[in-house]
Write an enzyme that holds these catalytic residues in place. Structure first.
Site, mmCIF file in Angstrom:
data_model
loop_
_atom_site.group_PDB
_atom_site.id
_atom_site.type_symbol
_atom_site.label_atom_id
_atom_site.label_comp_id
_atom_site.label_asym_id
_atom_site.label_seq_id
_atom_site.Cartn_x
_atom_site.Cartn_y
_atom_site.Cartn_z
ATOM 1 N N ASP A 136 0.784 -1.376 0.143
ATOM 2 C CA ASP A 136 -0.059 0.506 0.359
ATOM 3 C C ASP A 136 1.043 1.196 0.139
ATOM 4 O O ASP A 136 2.121 1.083 0.632
ATOM 5 C CB ASP A 136 -0.612 -0.188 1.153
ATOM 6 N N ASP A 137 0.082 2.365 -0.289
ATOM 7 C CA ASP A 137 0.963 3.424 -0.266
ATOM 8 C C ASP A 137 1.853 3.912 0.720
ATOM 9 O O ASP A 137 2.383 4.904 1.679
ATOM 10 C CB ASP A 137 0.674 4.923 -0.836
ATOM 11 N N ASP A 171 -2.399 4.592 7.240
ATOM 12 C CA ASP A 171 -2.280 6.022 8.452
ATOM 13 C C ASP A 171 -2.659 5.292 10.096
ATOM 14 O O ASP A 171 -2.159 5.300 10.593
ATOM 15 C CB ASP A 171 -3.962 6.705 7.794
#
Length: 167
Positions: free
Chosen positions: A92-93, A96
């Site tokens: 994933d980028d 969070d």
């Protein structure tokens, strides 16, 4: 999600993203992965870059839609995979709050989970990441931005001095 949640902004250019992904790949290159599972949509571009650098051709996706304001943070798994992640690289980028990461970890408990960027709340859920940013930092990815004309400073200053509308 409160607008006040983000006190900092981190703008990632295409060049910066490419450099960061390559650096992450230096940490991954010695491992032998069957393939990549990208978490859509943010993980698609890093997954493509990682696939090139690690010379992997087998790429799958896990598609998850989150409802931040409509459903108090609910998640809808639109597409999963038919394995537990053993031997796979999950990409994933960003991690969070960890909400999506927790769900994907349940689905693929044996995958090696790597993200380019990590925030403190989600960081413990990934096996590897390149850059940590503050929880209050909004990351602006290049695929969310557009290129726009910017008027030369001299023209803008002259326009303001003469009372003209600079836009």
């Amino acid at each position: 999600m409160s607008a006040n949640r983000y006190q900092q902004h981190f703008i990632v250019s295409w060049d910066q993203l490419h450099r960061d992904v390559r650096e992450l790949c230096h940490q991954l290159v010695e491992r032998d992965f069957k393939g990549i599972v990208a978490i859509t949509r943010g993980g698609l571009i890093p997954a493509a870059l990682i696939a090139r650098e690690l010379n992997l051709r087998l790429i799958d996706t896990v598609c998850i839609k989150s409802y931040d304001h409509m459903d108090q943070g609910g998640l809808d798994v639109m597409k999963g995979v038919d394995h537990d992640g053993d031997g796979w690289l999950l990409v994933d980028d960003l991690v969070d709050t960890g909400k999506t990461a927790r769900k994907v970890r349940e689905m693929l408990p044996k995958a090696h989970f790597a993200t380019v960027y990590a925030k403190p709340e989600g960081r413990p859920l990934v096996d590897q990441f390149l850059t940590e940013v503050g929880q209050d930092c909004w990351i602006q990815f290049p695929w969310d931005m557009g290129v726009a004309y910017v008027e030369p400073l001299a023209d803008r200053v002259r326009g303001e001095a003469s009372g003209e509308d600079a836009s």
